[in-house]
Design a protein around this motif. Structure first.
Motif, mmCIF file in Angstrom:
data_model
loop_
_atom_site.group_PDB
_atom_site.id
_atom_site.type_symbol
_atom_site.label_atom_id
_atom_site.label_comp_id
_atom_site.label_asym_id
_atom_site.label_seq_id
_atom_site.Cartn_x
_atom_site.Cartn_y
_atom_site.Cartn_z
ATOM 1 N N LEU A 66 -29.959 -17.942 14.891
ATOM 2 C CA LEU A 66 -28.570 -17.574 14.607
ATOM 3 C C LEU A 66 -27.656 -18.008 15.739
ATOM 4 O O LEU A 66 -26.579 -18.583 15.506
ATOM 5 C CB LEU A 66 -28.470 -16.066 14.399
ATOM 6 N N SER A 67 -28.064 -17.766 16.985
ATOM 7 C CA SER A 67 -27.246 -18.125 18.131
ATOM 8 C C SER A 67 -27.024 -19.628 18.216
ATOM 9 O O SER A 67 -25.914 -20.089 18.497
ATOM 10 C CB SER A 67 -27.894 -17.619 19.422
ATOM 11 N N LEU A 68 -28.064 -20.403 17.968
ATOM 12 C CA LEU A 68 -27.944 -21.859 18.034
ATOM 13 C C LEU A 68 -27.006 -22.385 16.953
ATOM 14 O O LEU A 68 -26.199 -23.292 17.202
ATOM 15 C CB LEU A 68 -29.330 -22.504 17.908
ATOM 16 N N LEU A 69 -27.079 -21.817 15.754
ATOM 17 C CA LEU A 69 -26.196 -22.264 14.678
ATOM 18 C C LEU A 69 -24.740 -21.885 14.958
ATOM 19 O O LEU A 69 -23.821 -22.686 14.730
ATOM 20 C CB LEU A 69 -26.651 -21.670 13.346
ATOM 21 N N VAL A 70 -24.519 -20.661 15.453
ATOM 22 C CA VAL A 70 -23.159 -20.254 15.802
ATOM 23 C C VAL A 70 -22.627 -21.110 16.953
ATOM 24 O O VAL A 70 -21.454 -21.501 16.965
ATOM 25 C CB VAL A 70 -23.109 -18.757 16.157
ATOM 26 N N LYS A 129 -25.799 -11.512 4.250
ATOM 27 C CA LYS A 129 -24.880 -12.013 5.271
ATOM 28 C C LYS A 129 -25.021 -13.522 5.470
ATOM 29 O O LYS A 129 -24.038 -14.237 5.672
ATOM 30 C CB LYS A 129 -25.109 -11.309 6.607
ATOM 31 N N LYS A 130 -26.237 -14.023 5.402
ATOM 32 C CA LYS A 130 -26.421 -15.461 5.641
ATOM 33 C C LYS A 130 -25.812 -16.285 4.514
ATOM 34 O O LYS A 130 -25.261 -17.362 4.743
ATOM 35 C CB LYS A 130 -27.900 -15.787 5.816
ATOM 36 N N TRP A 131 -25.868 -15.758 3.283
ATOM 37 C CA TRP A 131 -25.255 -16.479 2.168
ATOM 38 C C TRP A 131 -23.739 -16.442 2.264
ATOM 39 O O TRP A 131 -23.067 -17.439 1.968
ATOM 40 C CB TRP A 131 -25.737 -15.885 0.849
ATOM 41 N N VAL A 132 -23.209 -15.298 2.664
ATOM 42 C CA VAL A 132 -21.755 -15.215 2.853
ATOM 43 C C VAL A 132 -21.301 -16.244 3.888
ATOM 44 O O VAL A 132 -20.350 -17.004 3.672
ATOM 45 C CB VAL A 132 -21.338 -13.798 3.291
ATOM 46 N N ALA A 133 -21.996 -16.261 5.051
ATOM 47 C CA ALA A 133 -21.619 -17.190 6.119
ATOM 48 C C ALA A 133 -21.793 -18.641 5.679
ATOM 49 O O ALA A 133 -20.915 -19.488 5.908
ATOM 50 C CB ALA A 133 -22.444 -16.908 7.369
ATOM 51 N N GLY A 134 -22.919 -18.950 5.047
ATOM 52 C CA GLY A 134 -23.194 -20.325 4.647
ATOM 53 C C GLY A 134 -22.207 -20.855 3.628
ATOM 54 O O GLY A 134 -21.688 -21.969 3.767
ATOM 55 N N VAL A 135 -21.914 -20.062 2.601
ATOM 56 C CA VAL A 135 -20.975 -20.496 1.565
ATOM 57 C C VAL A 135 -19.569 -20.665 2.138
ATOM 58 O O VAL A 135 -18.852 -21.620 1.808
ATOM 59 C CB VAL A 135 -20.980 -19.493 0.392
ATOM 60 N N CYS A 136 -19.162 -19.742 3.028
ATOM 61 C CA CYS A 136 -17.834 -19.850 3.647
ATOM 62 C C CYS A 136 -17.710 -21.120 4.483
ATOM 63 O O CYS A 136 -16.658 -21.779 4.475
ATOM 64 C CB CYS A 136 -17.549 -18.619 4.503
ATOM 65 N N LEU A 137 -18.762 -21.487 5.189
ATOM 66 C CA LEU A 137 -18.730 -22.720 5.980
ATOM 67 C C LEU A 137 -18.606 -23.944 5.066
ATOM 68 O O LEU A 137 -17.847 -24.877 5.361
ATOM 69 C CB LEU A 137 -19.995 -22.827 6.836
ATOM 70 N N LEU A 138 -19.345 -23.938 3.964
ATOM 71 C CA LEU A 138 -19.265 -25.063 3.027
ATOM 72 C C LEU A 138 -17.858 -25.203 2.455
ATOM 73 O O LEU A 138 -17.307 -26.306 2.392
ATOM 74 C CB LEU A 138 -20.275 -24.854 1.902
ATOM 75 N N ILE A 139 -17.269 -24.075 2.053
ATOM 76 C CA ILE A 139 -15.923 -24.119 1.461
ATOM 77 C C ILE A 139 -14.885 -24.570 2.489
ATOM 78 O O ILE A 139 -13.952 -25.313 2.168
ATOM 79 C CB ILE A 139 -15.553 -22.736 0.902
ATOM 80 N N SER A 140 -15.066 -24.144 3.743
ATOM 81 C CA SER A 140 -14.071 -24.452 4.772
ATOM 82 C C SER A 140 -13.951 -25.940 5.057
ATOM 83 O O SER A 140 -12.925 -26.393 5.580
ATOM 84 C CB SER A 140 -14.421 -23.712 6.068
ATOM 85 N N ALA A 141 -14.966 -26.710 4.734
ATOM 86 C CA ALA A 141 -14.908 -28.154 4.992
ATOM 87 C C ALA A 141 -13.783 -28.825 4.213
ATOM 88 O O ALA A 141 -13.228 -29.836 4.657
ATOM 89 C CB ALA A 141 -16.246 -28.795 4.631
ATOM 90 N N VAL A 142 -13.413 -28.249 3.073
ATOM 91 C CA VAL A 142 -12.397 -28.882 2.215
ATOM 92 C C VAL A 142 -10.998 -28.818 2.831
ATOM 93 O O VAL A 142 -10.348 -29.857 3.006
ATOM 94 C CB VAL A 142 -12.417 -28.251 0.807
ATOM 95 N N ILE A 162 -31.565 -19.037 8.395
ATOM 96 C CA ILE A 162 -31.378 -17.673 8.897
ATOM 97 C C ILE A 162 -32.307 -16.703 8.161
ATOM 98 O O ILE A 162 -32.400 -16.726 6.937
ATOM 99 C CB ILE A 162 -29.907 -17.222 8.727
ATOM 100 N N GLU A 163 -32.961 -15.835 8.933
ATOM 101 C CA GLU A 163 -33.816 -14.788 8.373
ATOM 102 C C GLU A 163 -33.188 -13.431 8.676
ATOM 103 O O GLU A 163 -33.124 -13.013 9.833
ATOM 104 C CB GLU A 163 -35.220 -14.864 8.985
ATOM 105 N N GLU A 164 -32.721 -12.758 7.647
ATOM 106 C CA GLU A 164 -32.068 -11.460 7.859
ATOM 107 C C GLU A 164 -33.121 -10.368 8.065
ATOM 108 O O GLU A 164 -34.172 -10.385 7.436
ATOM 109 C CB GLU A 164 -31.186 -11.120 6.652
ATOM 110 N N PRO A 165 -32.859 -9.406 8.960
ATOM 111 C CA PRO A 165 -33.832 -8.339 9.225
ATOM 112 C C PRO A 165 -33.952 -7.392 8.038
ATOM 113 O O PRO A 165 -32.976 -7.136 7.325
ATOM 114 C CB PRO A 165 -33.234 -7.617 10.447
ATOM 115 N N GLU A 166 -35.165 -6.868 7.828
ATOM 116 C CA GLU A 166 -35.363 -5.904 6.744
ATOM 117 C C GLU A 166 -34.680 -4.578 7.063
ATOM 118 O O GLU A 166 -34.196 -3.884 6.169
ATOM 119 C CB GLU A 166 -36.851 -5.680 6.516
ATOM 120 N N GLU A 167 -34.634 -4.239 8.354
ATOM 121 C CA GLU A 167 -33.993 -3.006 8.773
ATOM 122 C C GLU A 167 -33.104 -3.302 9.977
ATOM 123 O O GLU A 167 -33.558 -3.899 10.960
ATOM 124 C CB GLU A 167 -35.018 -1.943 9.143
ATOM 125 N N ALA A 168 -31.835 -2.906 9.912
ATOM 126 C CA ALA A 168 -30.889 -3.206 10.996
ATOM 127 C C ALA A 168 -31.171 -2.367 12.224
ATOM 128 O O ALA A 168 -31.574 -1.199 12.126
ATOM 129 C CB ALA A 168 -29.470 -2.952 10.514
#
Length: 422
Positions: free
Chosen positions: A230-234, A290-303, A414-420
């Motif tokens: 996550l840190s490397l991608l951000v 959360k990873k899908w929200v972030a990923g889709v938002c990044l894809l849309i932002s390219a436009v 990204i692998e989301e934790p099962e428990e925060a």
């Protein structure tokens, strides 16, 4: 409704009030810093260097901030360093050349090593099941109060000239900083169970700094793989956003003919949209991946990033900015929640200082708050002026392509934790 916002008390309330005061004073000057550099004799390359100097300075003491936050406590380092930060505003008030702006950026960033403590304190104070809406709310309220700041700044610059206006506004920032520091020391409550495990003194600072840097290396080495991914991608996102971030207003001002007051109006409108949508967006983030929200938002932002190159009027830039703001409204809470959910409380300060934290506004700026993210921000800022001077469209081509690639990587890696983490 009261149950939904039950987290808005204690530390969360105090941190939000302090952030609100900062937003009023900082948002009025930050959008126009690139123009201030040019007004004091700088060039396009100079803008990138001034930004990079600040980012580089921030890395020097950052590991120390995370180390102190975990072993000595969050509060004192935040309060005392905020006082020092406030005094750095005076450098901008009396600056007579762009070199003094670089000095101001260096000194201001040097003392921001308290930020990991602030991030850790906020994460500690928010209940895990409310972090999405919690982060969104604590961003939305300051944005709402400071929403008119860029427009006011643009009007003052149009009326009094950029030098006189910016000096007066930085002077106001100095006063706001003193107030924020006092509030933090007086009203914030410690969240670590055993503070004062180390003694903080000026004489022992060199030894502590060496220990803190060793702690950074250990933290990176021991960090869970999903958190490091996550840190490397951000960090990569921050690098590419930093390539374009200083020049959105420069291109709009010089090539499209947008005035500073129009730019401030544009930021007012997009800021209002962000305020309206942030809290429902944060609530939605809590219920979605959360990873899908972030990923889709990044894809849309390219436009909208790519279409910015075709904009020729204020209305076109406004519509693209609204589109970019919409994606960011969901993107930032998702990323911040991922970091908080993956980071153990006992190591939160050191992890935030080493590999965690940071964020970006796709059609605006980026900020690193960990060593890895700050390295990325420094590199991107340093390259930005040279890339823009070489080809005035290239930063946006690079950013748009990068958002597509990184959006896909967010979803796939990204692998989301099962428990925060609490």
């Amino acid at each position: 409704m009261s149950g939904t916002f039950s987290f808005m008390r204690g530390n969360v309330l105090v941190l939000t009030i302090c952030s609100t005061l900062w937003r009023i004073s900082v948002d009025v000057v930050w959008p126009f810093l690139s123009l201030y550099v040019l007004a004091l004799g700088g060039r396009y390359e100079t803008i990138g260097m001034v930004m990079a100097v600040g980012n580089l300075a921030g890395m020097i003491l950052y590991p120390l901030g995370g180390y102190i936050a975990d072993y000595q406590g969050r509060i004192r380092v935040m309060g005392y360093m905020t006082y020092v930060f406030a005094f750095t505003f005076l450098i901008f008030v009396f600056a007579s050349s762009w070199e003094w702006l670089a000095v101001g950026m260096f000194m201001q960033s040097l003392v921001t090593f308290y930020v990991p403590a602030m991030q850790a304190l906020m994460a500690d104070s928010l209940p895990p099941e409310r972090r999405g809406i919690g982060f969104a709310t604590t961003m939305a309220i300051p944005s709402a109060v400071g929403i008119a700041s860029p427009m006011i700044g643009g009007w003052l610059i149009e009326t009094y000239g950029i030098r006189a206006a910016m000096r007066g506004l930085y002077a106001a920032g100095f006063i706001a900083g003193l107030v924020v520091a006092t509030l933090r020391l007086k009203f914030l409550k410690e969240t670590v169970e055993r503070p004062n495990q180390i003694e903080v003194s000026l004489r022992g600072a060199p030894r502590m700094l060496v220990t803190a840097y060793r702690s950074v290396l250990e933290t990176i080495r021991e960090a869970p793989r999903p958190l490091l991914t996550l840190s490397l991608l951000v960090s990569a996102c921050i690098f590419f956003v930093s390539i374009a971030s200083p020049f959105w207003i420069v291109r709009a001002y010089e090539d499209v003919g947008i005035s500073t007051q129009q730019w401030g109006t544009l930021m007012l409108i997009t800021g209002a949209m962000n305020v309206i949508l942030s809290i429902p967006a944060g609530g939605l983030v809590d219920r979605l991946s959360k990873k899908w929200v972030a990923g889709v938002c990044l894809l849309i932002s390219a436009v909208p990033v790519l279409l910015f190159l075709t904009a020729t009027t204020f209305l076109e830039i406004l519509l693209l900015s609204i589109a970019g703001a919409l994606t960011n409204t969901f993107l930032l809470p998702a990323i911040q929640t991922l970091f908080a959910d993956m980071t153990p409380r006992s190591k939160r300060g050191r992890i935030m200082a080493s590999i965690g934290g940071g964020g970006f506004w796709i059609m605006g700026g980026a900020w690193g708050s960990g060593v890895l993210t700050m390295i990325s921000q420094t590199a991107g800022s340093l390259c930005s002026g040279y890339i823009y001077n070489y080809n005035r469209s290239l930063p946006w081509y690079i950013l748009s392509a990068a958002m597509v690639a990184l959006g896909l990587m967010f979803i796939a890696l990204i692998e989301e934790p099962e428990e925060a983490e609490v």
